[in-house]
Motif scaffolding. Structure first.
Motif, mmCIF file in Angstrom:
data_model
loop_
_atom_site.group_PDB
_atom_site.id
_atom_site.type_symbol
_atom_site.label_atom_id
_atom_site.label_comp_id
_atom_site.label_asym_id
_atom_site.label_seq_id
_atom_site.Cartn_x
_atom_site.Cartn_y
_atom_site.Cartn_z
ATOM 1 N N GLN A 129 0.830 -1.209 0.000
ATOM 2 C CA GLN A 129 0.000 0.000 0.000
ATOM 3 C C GLN A 129 0.866 1.262 0.000
ATOM 4 O OE1 GLN A 129 -2.240 -0.961 3.538
ATOM 5 N NE2 GLN A 129 -4.017 -1.690 2.369
ATOM 6 N N ASP A 130 1.925 1.255 0.814
ATOM 7 C CA ASP A 130 2.791 2.432 0.898
ATOM 8 C C ASP A 130 3.534 2.670 -0.414
ATOM 9 O OD1 ASP A 130 1.992 2.736 3.475
ATOM 10 O OD2 ASP A 130 3.830 1.943 4.398
ATOM 11 N N GLU A 131 4.011 1.581 -1.013
ATOM 12 C CA GLU A 131 4.786 1.735 -2.243
ATOM 13 C C GLU A 131 3.920 2.235 -3.393
ATOM 14 O OE1 GLU A 131 8.200 1.536 -2.667
ATOM 15 O OE2 GLU A 131 8.047 1.522 -0.477
ATOM 16 N N VAL A 132 2.689 1.699 -3.530
ATOM 17 C CA VAL A 132 1.856 2.158 -4.652
ATOM 18 C C VAL A 132 1.365 3.583 -4.397
ATOM 19 C CG1 VAL A 132 1.173 -0.189 -5.281
ATOM 20 C CG2 VAL A 132 -0.370 1.185 -3.858
ATOM 21 N N ALA A 133 1.247 3.942 -3.114
ATOM 22 C CA ALA A 133 0.806 5.313 -2.790
ATOM 23 C C ALA A 133 1.796 6.338 -3.334
ATOM 24 C CB ALA A 133 0.635 5.474 -1.283
#
Ligand SMILES: Cc1cc2nc3c(=O)[nH]c(=O)nc-3n(C[C@H](O)[C@H](O)[C@H](O)COP(=O)(O)OP(=O)(O)OC[C@H]3O[C@@H](n4cnc5c(N)ncnc54)[C@H](O)[C@@H]3O)c2cc1C
Lengths: 471, 412
Positions: A129-133
């Motif tokens: 989730q953090d990386e795609v954000a």
């Protein structure tokens, strides 16, 4: 703790398996000391069973090689993500091999232009989730364990979470899988496209299969644009039904909140005073609501939600003004699970789901089943989806566990009568397998069994899970 | 110590949340290297399912004891009780490696012997080949590791401050617990504490007979030695009528404030309440600091595990830096630098990985200096920056304040 008395013949076989695996994988990836086996013997249910061997694969080929050996010697295989499961999925009930997939934790690609990412199964959900954000994208499935459970485990349980009402569950975001089958062969299901209708949907068959059909080694997920902003509101009620009515009214008004969580009186009294949580004595039910989108629509939606709650006699409605206040509201929700242990030391955590229109009836039934107040029941959860966490709390006294189990059984019967399901998100594992045939009729169950036999004729994949022991 | 660790073990719900913060697990992904795994080992020991083995010892020693897991645990498991019991069990059942034992039992409790030995090694250190990253082996396990640390000070902090510097009509009298690293290596940190507090009208006493806080020995499960050191230190500090005790070492503060409560029992409470990290003390008793003129340098701050995760102190040192420099926060300021006693020796590779990440963050921050509140972290980070030939300086936050006070004097 389940321990296995093995015959000498079985011991010799195990020794052979260990040696063969050591030869093909190397000693870094093959652990068989008692200390390691203990560390991979449990999951979030607190159940324990000792595996004989722990394998720590790094690649699809490691997985395939291991499965070939296991299949040859007919050794049980249990996949393990982070071991946070709440139905016993990762507990190796019959010993054998545990696959620790935490080492396969690379994000292989993020394609912002295609709204797609491909990852290894051991990637922690929040990390994805953090990386795609960072690309302005959003992977919505959000179990409360997202910061430590793995995508592989999420797919295998079809994890839900608090954003389910608006965004759906894990199933809705899985486009393609690379799977190693029990004989070691590698298959690919689905396509890395946002749509594909070619042939049977094997991907969906494997989603929620709880490690009983094959091991996922690559997972392609769908992404969506990240909402600009999230606002949070808490509504306090003195009647449970008012809170449920208010939730209904919100949705009737065409507002689909990002999250719509409910807490009943017992849950509220458990968290009251826990870790600095303050809640007035007259509060008997609570709705916690997140609205996301752009500033404009959030403002509109919030006002609709606020007036819906007031119309249904909310005592108070509190909109979080700062991120600190937002955090404080969600801290209340997060503290329920641990705080429940202040009521009683033992907990059975159910995740039944009914059509939203039947929630009131479900809660009434639960009240009736515990009308003698022999145990404590706390209800909370994803009310927007009808997914209520019914938590049965009981003491260390003789007879309590039996009473609790009987009540659980009766709740399951009622849930089915209401058109609901015995598991909305945690899966069946061994914890709920005895209830399977309440919901799944013999014909359907036998189809499932045939599918299982087709993929895993030797029955080595996570034995003791999902199917009732009679099946 | 009692058996209450067994209760703590059964409180663990096996949810796995400790995965999210454990610096060792985040590197290795080994379940045996995180609280939940070690708790299951403790459980098996309790049930006599396993005994003490070398593997078990490795898994117990792989804990950094940063206590992050304890802080985030939803079931409120007191992991410190469990890991201490495991360390003690390992020591009792497998013994303590001979050399540390000699150091803990015979040398640390005797200041003069310790001093002499170190003096000898400070002579010898000239014969040890100079490595790029620092100049001498680790202390007090000086013969064991691969670590290289700065040269020993010619005069220890205790020697330097044998006589208390007088302050006219002091508003308070506080004692300084120096700790080994500051006493033997970073004497300048002790000097900064004395300087700053004196300027604030506070007299600083450095009791000459204080000893090591006991952390190195409890890290190895040597309860006996830790207890002895705690008792000696108690005598020393209780005999003086001090308004407070300060320390500039995060680990020593944790040890004497928190761990001594277990070692010495509730009778230590009165003293424990009077113990402060230096930044905490300044925040509480001094607050506004006239005469501080910020220095021009950009300074960032690294959170020592034992200050942040055990004592919840993060604002206080930052406030000091904000007043005395151009402060910039770094990303992941709360990530472990990898330093810390026996762990750095046994798991040198992991230590380095953590350190590299830390140095990355420091460099990204654009700071000229990184400050922290623990000499252990100072040593570790300075080593990491030296490894990259970086010009960024490593220091203690109190030294930045010291400079800012000087700055205020000269530019009045
Ligand atoms: C505090 C807490 C909160 C939770 N909140 C939620 C929630 O809100 N919603 C929710 O749905 N669940 C929740 N859960 C349950 C749990 O986190 C989920 O079921 C999660 O998906 C499990 O992931 P895992 O990586 O821990 O899998 P594990 O527990 O390790 O395994 C779960 C199952 O997946 C199988 N498996 C794992 N990896 C693979 C693979 N690569 N291939 C094939 N099979 C595999 C295992 O064999 C097992 O059957 C919660 C759990 C905890 C402890």
């Amino acid at each position: 703790m389940v321990m296995f008395k093995r015959t000498t013949r079985e011991d010799t076989k195990l020794l052979k398996v260990v040696n063969e695996l050591l030869r093909v994988l190397g000693k870094e990836k093959v652990l068989s000391g008692i200390e390691d086996r203990l560390c991979y013997s449990y999951d979030g249910t607190k159940q324990k069973a000792l595996p004989d061997i722990v394998i720590r694969p790094n690649t699809t080929s490691d997985v395939s090689i291991t499965l070939k050996v296991a299949n040859k010697y007919e050794i049980p295989i249990c996949a393990r993500g982070a071991g946070t499961g709440l139905s016993g999925g990762a507990v190796p009930l019959q010993g054998g091999i545990v696959f620790d997939l935490k080492g396969m934790n690379k994000i292989l690609s993020i394609c912002p232009e295609d709204f797609i990412a491909t990852v290894e199964p051991g990637v922690v959900t929040k990390h994805l989730q953090d990386e795609v954000a960072k690309h302005g994208l959003f992977y919505p499935p959000d179990p409360s364990s997202a910061a430590f459970s793995t995508i592989g485990g999420n797919v295998a349980e079809c994890a839900g979470g608090i954003t389910g009402l608006k965004y759906g569950v894990t199933r809705d975001y899985i486009l393609a899988l690379e799977i190693v089958l029990p004989d070691g062969s590698i298959i690919n299901t689905g396509r890395k496209t946002l749509r594909s209708v070619t042939g049977y949907d094997l991907t969906r068959l494997f989603i929620g299969s709880e490690g009983t059909l094959g091991i996922f080694t690559k997972i392609t997920v769908k992404l969506i644009p990240k909402p600009e902003k999230i606002d949070t509101l808490a509504a306090f009620f003195c009647e449970r039904d008012n809170a449920i009515d208010a939730a209904d009214l919100v949705i009737e008004n065409n507002i689909v909140p990002r999250t719509l969580e409910f807490m009943d009186q017992m849950s509220i009294s458990a968290v009251r005073g826990y870790g600095g949580v303050t809640l007035d004595e007259d509060v008997k039910a609570l709705l916690l609501i997140d609205i996301d989108g752009t500033g404009e629509n959030i403002k509109h939606d919030l006002s609709v939600v606020e007036s819906a709650c007031k119309k249904k006699n909310a005592l108070r409605v509190k909109v979080a003004e700062t991120s600190k206040e937002r955090e404080a509201i969600w801290a209340v929700r997060r503290s329920i699970s641990p705080a429940l242990y202040n009521i009683a030391p033992h907990k059975i955590n159910e995740d039944v789901c009914v059509p939203r229109s039947r929630i009131k009836e479900l809660l009434q039934k639960v009240d009736q089943l515990n009308d003698k107040r022999e145990i404590y029941v706390a209800n909370f959860g994803h009310i927007g989806d009808g997914n209520v966490h019914v938590n049965i709390m009981f003491k260390d006294e003789p007879g309590q566990e039996e009473i609790a189990e009987k009540i659980v059984h009766n709740i399951m019967v009622e849930v089915i009568k209401l058109g609901g399901t015995i598991s909305g998100e945690h899966g069946i594992g061994n914890k709920k397998s005895q209830f399977m045939d309440l919901e799944i009729l013999p014909k359907e169950l036998s189809i499932m069994k045939k599918l299982k036999d087709f993929f895993d004729p030797k029955g080595i994949m996570n034995p003791g899970k999902l199917f009732p022991s009679s099946a | 110590m009692s058996n209450d660790w067994k209760n703590e073990v059964s409180k663990c719900s096996k949810c796995g949340k400790c995965h999210t913060v454990c610096p060792v697990f985040l590197e290795t992904h080994d379940e045996s290297a995180v609280a939940r795994g070690r708790i299951s080992l403790a459980e098996a020991l309790k049930d006599k399912q396993i005994g003490y083995t070398e593997k078990l010892r490795d898994y117990v020693y792989s804990c950094k004891k940063c206590m992050r897991c304890r802080k985030v645990c939803p079931s409120d498991v007191d992991y410190e009780k469990i890991i201490s019991a495991l360390l003690r069990g390992v020591a009792e059942n497998m013994g303590i490696p001979l050399l540390p034992k000699i150091i803990f039992r015979y040398i640390l409790p005797r200041r003069i012997l310790f001093d002499t030995l170190l003096k000898v090694s400070s002579k010898i250190q000239r014969f040890i080949p100079m490595k790029k990253r620092g100049q001498m082996r680790h202390l007090p396990l000086l013969f064991m590791g691969k670590r290289w640390i700065p040269t020993l000070a010619g005069k220890t902090a205790l020697q330097k401050f044998r006589k208390t510097r007088k302050v006219e009509n002091p508003r308070m009298r506080v004692g300084l617990f120096t700790g080994c690293l500051i006493n033997y290596i970073y004497v300048d940190i002790a000097e900064a504490v004395v300087d700053v507090l004196n300027k604030m009208g506070i007299e600083v006493v450095i009791p000459q007979r204080q000893l090591c806080c006991g952390t190195p020995s409890s890290t190895m499960g040597d309860v006996k030695s830790s207890k002895r050191l705690a008792e000696e230190n108690r005598k020393v500090f209780e005999s003086l009528e001090l308004d407070a005790i300060v320390s500039a070492c995060a680990t020593c503060t944790k040890s004497i404030k928190n761990d001594y409560m277990h070692i010495l029992g509730p009778s230590w409470k009165n003293m424990s309440d009077k113990i402060y990290d230096i930044s905490e003390f300044i925040d509480k008793f001094i607050g506004d600091m006239p005469g501080v003129k910020p220095i021009g340098e950009k300074v960032t701050y690294h959170d020592p595990c034992h200050l942040l995760w055990v004592r919840d102190i993060s604002e206080e040192p930052r406030n000091i830096l904000k007043k005395s420099s151009r402060f910039v926060d770094m990303d992941m300021a709360d990530a472990c630098c990898g330093g810390g006693g026996i762990f750095t020796i046994i798991h040198y590779d992991l230590t380095l990985k953590m350190l590299e990440r830390k140095v990355d963050s420091i460099q990204r921050s654009g700071a000229d200096t990184v400050a922290t509140n623990c000499p252990g972290c100072v040593m570790q980070i300075a080593d990491g920056l030296a490894g990259r030939n970086s010009n960024i300086k490593t220091t203690h936050s109190i030294q930045i304040l010291q400079e800012a006070l000087k700055n205020g004097e000269t530019k009045k």
